[in-house]
Enzyme design. Sequence first.
Site, PDB file in Angstrom:
ATOM      1  N   TYR A   1      -1.864 -21.170 -30.693  1.00  0.00           N
ATOM      2  CA  TYR A   1      -2.457 -20.538 -31.886  1.00  0.00           C
ATOM      3  C   TYR A   1      -1.846 -19.151 -32.100  1.00  0.00           C
ATOM      4  O   TYR A   1      -1.334 -18.829 -33.176  1.00  0.00           O
ATOM      5  CB  TYR A   1      -3.967 -20.444 -31.689  1.00  0.00           C
ATOM      6  CG  TYR A   1      -4.730 -19.848 -32.851  1.00  0.00           C
ATOM      7  CD1 TYR A   1      -4.820 -20.526 -34.066  1.00  0.00           C
ATOM      8  CD2 TYR A   1      -5.386 -18.621 -32.728  1.00  0.00           C
ATOM      9  CE1 TYR A   1      -5.544 -19.990 -35.136  1.00  0.00           C
ATOM     10  CE2 TYR A   1      -6.108 -18.084 -33.781  1.00  0.00           C
ATOM     11  CZ  TYR A   1      -6.184 -18.767 -34.980  1.00  0.00           C
ATOM     12  OH  TYR A   1      -6.908 -18.241 -36.034  1.00  0.00           O
TER      13      TYR A   1
ATOM     14  N   GLY B   1     -11.925 -29.361 -41.548  1.00  0.00           N
ATOM     15  CA  GLY B   1     -12.805 -28.965 -42.660  1.00  0.00           C
ATOM     16  C   GLY B   1     -13.714 -30.096 -43.093  1.00  0.00           C
ATOM     17  O   GLY B   1     -13.676 -31.199 -42.537  1.00  0.00           O
TER      18      GLY B   1
ATOM     19  N   LYS C   1       8.148 -19.146 -53.638  1.00  0.00           N
ATOM     20  CA  LYS C   1       9.458 -18.723 -54.177  1.00  0.00           C
ATOM     21  C   LYS C   1       9.784 -19.511 -55.446  1.00  0.00           C
ATOM     22  O   LYS C   1      10.182 -18.930 -56.460  1.00  0.00           O
ATOM     23  CB  LYS C   1      10.526 -18.945 -53.100  1.00  0.00           C
ATOM     24  CG  LYS C   1      11.908 -18.505 -53.471  1.00  0.00           C
ATOM     25  CD  LYS C   1      12.791 -18.510 -52.232  1.00  0.00           C
ATOM     26  CE  LYS C   1      14.249 -18.430 -52.607  1.00  0.00           C
ATOM     27  NZ  LYS C   1      14.831 -19.720 -52.993  1.00  0.00           N
TER      28      LYS C   1
ATOM     29  N   ASN D   1       6.717 -24.316 -45.829  1.00  0.00           N
ATOM     30  CA  ASN D   1       6.557 -25.056 -47.100  1.00  0.00           C
ATOM     31  C   ASN D   1       5.907 -24.178 -48.168  1.00  0.00           C
ATOM     32  O   ASN D   1       6.306 -24.192 -49.332  1.00  0.00           O
ATOM     33  CB  ASN D   1       5.654 -26.285 -46.898  1.00  0.00           C
ATOM     34  CG  ASN D   1       6.399 -27.409 -46.206  1.00  0.00           C
ATOM     35  OD1 ASN D   1       7.615 -27.465 -46.257  1.00  0.00           O
ATOM     36  ND2 ASN D   1       5.663 -28.301 -45.565  1.00  0.00           N
TER      37      ASN D   1
HETATM   38  N1  LIG Z   1     -13.006 -17.583 -39.088  1.00  0.00           N
HETATM   39  C1  LIG Z   1     -12.452 -16.608 -38.422  1.00  0.00           C
HETATM   40  O1  LIG Z   1     -13.152 -15.809 -37.784  1.00  0.00           O
HETATM   41  C2  LIG Z   1     -10.963 -16.401 -38.442  1.00  0.00           C
HETATM   42  C3  LIG Z   1     -10.430 -15.357 -37.695  1.00  0.00           C
HETATM   43  C4  LIG Z   1      -9.050 -15.157 -37.721  1.00  0.00           C
HETATM   44  C5  LIG Z   1      -8.241 -15.948 -38.511  1.00  0.00           C
HETATM   45  N2  LIG Z   1      -8.781 -16.962 -39.223  1.00  0.00           N
HETATM   46  C6  LIG Z   1      -7.854 -17.799 -40.007  1.00  0.00           C
HETATM   47  O2  LIG Z   1      -8.435 -18.156 -41.245  1.00  0.00           O
HETATM   48  C7  LIG Z   1      -8.047 -19.479 -41.596  1.00  0.00           C
HETATM   49  C8  LIG Z   1      -9.283 -20.317 -41.868  1.00  0.00           C
HETATM   50  O3  LIG Z   1     -10.112 -20.353 -40.708  1.00  0.00           O
HETATM   51  P1  LIG Z   1     -11.563 -21.013 -40.739  1.00  0.00           P
HETATM   52  O4  LIG Z   1     -12.397 -20.245 -39.809  1.00  0.00           O
HETATM   53  O5  LIG Z   1     -12.000 -21.179 -42.124  1.00  0.00           O
HETATM   54  O6  LIG Z   1     -11.261 -22.430 -40.060  1.00  0.00           O
HETATM   55  P2  LIG Z   1     -11.696 -23.889 -40.526  1.00  0.00           P
HETATM   56  O7  LIG Z   1     -11.311 -24.834 -39.423  1.00  0.00           O
HETATM   57  O8  LIG Z   1     -13.103 -23.906 -40.990  1.00  0.00           O
HETATM   58  O9  LIG Z   1     -10.756 -24.140 -41.784  1.00  0.00           O
HETATM   59  C9  LIG Z   1      -9.403 -24.479 -41.671  1.00  0.00           C
HETATM   60  C10 LIG Z   1      -9.112 -25.552 -42.702  1.00  0.00           C
HETATM   61  O10 LIG Z   1      -7.715 -25.879 -42.662  1.00  0.00           O
HETATM   62  C11 LIG Z   1      -7.572 -27.284 -42.799  1.00  0.00           C
HETATM   63  N3  LIG Z   1      -6.284 -27.676 -42.225  1.00  0.00           N
HETATM   64  C12 LIG Z   1      -5.873 -27.559 -40.937  1.00  0.00           C
HETATM   65  N4  LIG Z   1      -4.614 -28.035 -40.812  1.00  0.00           N
HETATM   66  C13 LIG Z   1      -4.221 -28.441 -42.055  1.00  0.00           C
HETATM   67  C14 LIG Z   1      -3.033 -29.007 -42.575  1.00  0.00           C
HETATM   68  N5  LIG Z   1      -1.977 -29.272 -41.787  1.00  0.00           N
HETATM   69  N6  LIG Z   1      -2.968 -29.283 -43.905  1.00  0.00           N
HETATM   70  C15 LIG Z   1      -4.026 -29.018 -44.731  1.00  0.00           C
HETATM   71  N7  LIG Z   1      -5.186 -28.491 -44.276  1.00  0.00           N
HETATM   72  C16 LIG Z   1      -5.278 -28.205 -42.955  1.00  0.00           C
HETATM   73  C17 LIG Z   1      -8.778 -27.834 -42.058  1.00  0.00           C
HETATM   74  O11 LIG Z   1      -9.099 -29.172 -42.389  1.00  0.00           O
HETATM   75  C18 LIG Z   1      -9.871 -26.851 -42.440  1.00  0.00           C
HETATM   76  O12 LIG Z   1     -10.540 -27.250 -43.606  1.00  0.00           O
HETATM   77  C19 LIG Z   1      -7.176 -20.006 -40.463  1.00  0.00           C
HETATM   78  O13 LIG Z   1      -5.827 -19.809 -40.788  1.00  0.00           O
HETATM   79  C20 LIG Z   1      -7.546 -19.117 -39.308  1.00  0.00           C
HETATM   80  O14 LIG Z   1      -6.506 -18.984 -38.381  1.00  0.00           O
HETATM   81  C21 LIG Z   1     -10.116 -17.216 -39.208  1.00  0.00           C
END
Ligand SMILES: NC(=O)c1ccc[n+]([C@@H]2O[C@H](COP(=O)([O-])OP(=O)(O)OC[C@H]3O[C@@H](n4cnc5c(N)ncnc54)[C@H](O)[C@@H]3O)[C@@H](O)[C@H]2O)c1
Length: 328
Positions: free
Chosen positions: A146, A37, A106, A100
């Site tokens: 994933y 991010g 909870k 976590n």
């Molecule tokens: N964008 C899509 O089309 C899409 C589709 C299906 C699912 N998702 C899900 O939505 C969620 C967000 O996706 P996105 O597209 O915004 O991705 P993104 O990479 O823009 O955002 C993910 C964020 O999670 C943070 N992150 C990762 N590991 C971390 C950790 N251990 N601790 C704290 N922060 C952590 C990253 O720094 C990032 O800011 C994800 O769970 C993804 O699997 C997104």
Amino acid sequence: MKKVLITGAAGFLGSHLCDRFIKEGYGVIAMDNLITGDLKNIEHLFKLEQFEFYNHDVTKFIHIPGELDYILHFASPASPIDYLKIPIQTLKVGALGTHNLLGLAKEKGARILIASTSEIYGDPLVHPQTEDYYGNVNTIGPRGVYDEAKRFQESMTMAYHRFHGLETRIVRIFNTYGPRMRLNDGRVIPAFMGQALRGEDLTVFGDGLQTRSFCYVDDEVEGIYRLLLSDYSYPVNIGNPNEITIKDFAEEIIKLTGTDQKIIYKPLPQDDPLQRQPDISKAKELLGWEPLIGREEGMKRTFDYFKTLSTEELQKTEHRDFSERNNR
Ligand SMILES: NC(=O)c1ccc[n+]([C@@H]2O[C@H](COP(=O)([O-])OP(=O)(O)OC[C@H]3O[C@@H](n4cnc5c(N)ncnc54)[C@H](O)[C@@H]3O)[C@@H](O)[C@H]2O)c1
């Protein structure tokens, strides 16, 4: 004031969710370790009293003082480029991170919504994908890190729901797009738009006849918001069923960007799904939700965002810390 914790808040979807909950009058606690991010996605919120940010890795113990009403767990690498480079972190954030956060929910008596994905359907044998389809996933392929993390995340969430009576929600997100996507994250929309802006030909993997269905971020956020406030604990697909082949989509992008690039073809990566289309009957029936923003309008808004990036940002190929330290 109701309080919500949003993990992955500095990412694409997380930052839009922060905006939405702030707009609805919630106190927002944003958490992110910035591995994929960027703080610039939420820096406009830092001046607000109802917003706070914790730079924290959710796979480590999480402490939040005070009460919490809702948790939205969106932290996870989400694009193939990211999760193939940090496979172990991806598994950990889906497993340990989710554990976590379920524990925190909870402890606080909070309702928790987990971001799952259409990838749990793998390369689907059922089309369009309904929530009761169990999927076709290669557990040991490179993308398994994933897909399986997300499947495990769903199982653990249901176990907390059944065993501890926790209020849980599971959203299965289908490809979502819009402003704040990272240009170099390997997803098809930023990839095409970046290539168009740099004057490069558009790369299509395989013969381009594989399909995708793209949902504009405002529609996705609306669906997630409604699901959180609903009383339904089983998974719900939120996505746009308007399906298109990648080849036709590349042609649409060339038309939208007014460029004269050609399409070039490269081999399809392993386990890349050939079809993707959500069946959203459940979301329509339970949430009264369906997407409202068509591809033409959504792509225009997204391209307008990418056009604001500097030449330097457009040229960047990678700027993430995907070092050994982050891969344990
Ligand atoms: N964008 C899509 O089309 C899409 C589709 C299906 C699912 N998702 C899900 O939505 C969620 C967000 O996706 P996105 O597209 O915004 O991705 P993104 O990479 O823009 O955002 C993910 C964020 O999670 C943070 N992150 C990762 N590991 C971390 C950790 N251990 N601790 C704290 N922060 C952590 C990253 O720094 C990032 O800011 C994800 O769970 C993804 O699997 C997104």
